[in-house]
Motif scaffolding. Structure first.
Motif, PDB file in Angstrom:
ATOM      1  N   UNK A   1       0.810  -1.195   0.000  1.00 17.83           N
ATOM      2  CA  UNK A   1       0.000   0.000   0.000  1.00 17.83           C
ATOM      3  C   UNK A   1       0.854   1.259   0.000  1.00 17.83           C
ATOM      4  N   UNK A   2       2.004   1.204   0.587  1.00 21.11           N
ATOM      5  CA  UNK A   2       2.867   2.383   0.680  1.00 21.11           C
ATOM      6  C   UNK A   2       3.413   2.722  -0.713  1.00 21.11           C
ATOM      7  N   UNK A   3       3.221   3.986  -1.106  1.00 17.32           N
ATOM      8  CA  UNK A   3       3.675   4.469  -2.407  1.00 17.32           C
ATOM      9  C   UNK A   3       4.949   5.286  -2.242  1.00 17.32           C
ATOM     10  N   UNK A   4       5.896   5.023  -3.102  1.00 20.42           N
ATOM     11  CA  UNK A   4       7.120   5.828  -3.097  1.00 20.42           C
ATOM     12  C   UNK A   4       6.787   7.247  -3.549  1.00 20.42           C
ATOM     13  N   UNK A   5       7.466   8.222  -2.983  1.00 23.47           N
ATOM     14  CA  UNK A   5       7.325   9.599  -3.432  1.00 23.47           C
ATOM     15  C   UNK A   5       6.157  10.363  -2.826  1.00 23.47           C
ATOM     16  N   UNK A   6       5.375   9.722  -2.003  1.00 27.92           N
ATOM     17  CA  UNK A   6       4.261  10.386  -1.327  1.00 27.92           C
ATOM     18  C   UNK A   6       4.469  10.280   0.167  1.00 27.92           C
ATOM     19  N   UNK A   7       4.221  11.350   0.870  1.00 31.15           N
ATOM     20  CA  UNK A   7       4.443  11.368   2.314  1.00 31.15           C
ATOM     21  C   UNK A   7       3.648  10.242   2.987  1.00 31.15           C
ATOM     22  N   UNK A   8       4.336   9.479   3.829  1.00 29.85           N
ATOM     23  CA  UNK A   8       3.705   8.347   4.508  1.00 29.85           C
ATOM     24  C   UNK A   8       2.516   8.775   5.363  1.00 29.85           C
ATOM     25  N   UNK A   9       2.654   9.881   6.077  1.00 33.77           N
ATOM     26  CA  UNK A   9       1.564  10.298   6.963  1.00 33.77           C
ATOM     27  C   UNK A   9       0.297  10.624   6.173  1.00 33.77           C
ATOM     28  N   UNK A  10       0.467  11.149   4.945  1.00 34.64           N
ATOM     29  CA  UNK A  10      -0.705  11.424   4.107  1.00 34.64           C
ATOM     30  C   UNK A  10      -1.340  10.130   3.614  1.00 34.64           C
ATOM     31  N   UNK A  11      -0.513   9.134   3.325  1.00 37.84           N
ATOM     32  CA  UNK A  11      -1.035   7.837   2.907  1.00 37.84           C
ATOM     33  C   UNK A  11      -1.803   7.159   4.041  1.00 37.84           C
ATOM     34  N   UNK A  12      -1.306   7.306   5.267  1.00 33.45           N
ATOM     35  CA  UNK A  12      -1.985   6.743   6.426  1.00 33.45           C
ATOM     36  C   UNK A  12      -3.342   7.434   6.601  1.00 33.45           C
ATOM     37  N   UNK A  13      -3.349   8.756   6.518  1.00 34.24           N
ATOM     38  CA  UNK A  13      -4.600   9.503   6.651  1.00 34.24           C
ATOM     39  C   UNK A  13      -5.592   9.076   5.568  1.00 34.24           C
ATOM     40  N   UNK A  14      -5.120   8.935   4.344  1.00 30.26           N
ATOM     41  CA  UNK A  14      -5.994   8.529   3.238  1.00 30.26           C
ATOM     42  C   UNK A  14      -6.543   7.118   3.445  1.00 30.26           C
ATOM     43  N   UNK A  15      -5.729   6.239   3.982  1.00 30.97           N
ATOM     44  CA  UNK A  15      -6.179   4.876   4.248  1.00 30.97           C
ATOM     45  C   UNK A  15      -7.321   4.858   5.272  1.00 30.97           C
ATOM     46  N   UNK A  16      -7.195   5.647   6.317  1.00 30.59           N
ATOM     47  CA  UNK A  16      -8.261   5.736   7.318  1.00 30.59           C
ATOM     48  C   UNK A  16      -9.493   6.377   6.683  1.00 30.59           C
ATOM     49  N   UNK A  17      -9.286   7.415   5.877  1.00 26.44           N
ATOM     50  CA  UNK A  17     -10.401   8.050   5.172  1.00 26.44           C
ATOM     51  C   UNK A  17     -11.120   7.034   4.287  1.00 26.44           C
ATOM     52  N   UNK A  18     -10.364   6.206   3.567  1.00 27.89           N
ATOM     53  CA  UNK A  18     -10.968   5.186   2.706  1.00 27.89           C
ATOM     54  C   UNK A  18     -11.884   4.268   3.505  1.00 27.89           C
TER      55      UNK A  18
END
Length: 130
Positions: A1-18
């Motif tokens: 799920x972790x994407x290179x080049x994108x801030x991890x904390x934003x990916x975590x927030x988006x995952x919870x939002x999803x």
């Protein structure tokens, strides 16, 4: 799920939002803790906390002292409205700009979308990324 080049904390927030948007994390439900998120994604707890803080700032999550983080009432609707607006900006504006260049009316664009939506999905070829 972790994407290179994108801030991890934003990916975590988006995952919870999803999870909120798809209903698997309903309003007033307890959200995963910072430690649970850090363990699941194998990241630093401070990074997970930063993602949770983004959601608190957006009034998607709220804290119950001594208990944890919970999904705020109305969070799903706020997220859906936010995502609809982002969808329009990202996809509809460029589509409409190109349609105007081609002289297509709103009815023409609607017909194209309707025809594509009703067409059977094309089989994926090896190497296609969808």
């Amino acid at each position: 799920m972790i994407e290179e080049g994108r801030a991890l904390f934003l990916q975590i927030a988006e995952s919870v939002e999803d999870s909120i948007v798809d209903g698997s994390l309903p309003e007033e439900a307890q959200a995963p803790s910072t430690n649970e998120l850090a363990s699941f994604y194998r990241i630093n707890p401070a990074t997970a906390a930063k993602g949770v803080a983004v959601l608190v700032d957006k009034a998607v999550l709220y804290k119950r002292r001594g208990i944890g983080m919970f999904v705020a009432p109305g969070a799903r609707e706020r997220l859906l409205a936010e995502r609809r607006a982002a969808f329009a900006d990202r996809y509809l504006e460029p589509l409409l700009t190109e349609a105007r260049k081609l002289g297509l009316s709103a009815e023409d664009v609607s017909a194209l979308i309707r025809d594509r939506a009703l067409a059977p999905a094309a089989p994926m070829n090896e190497g296609d990324a969808r």
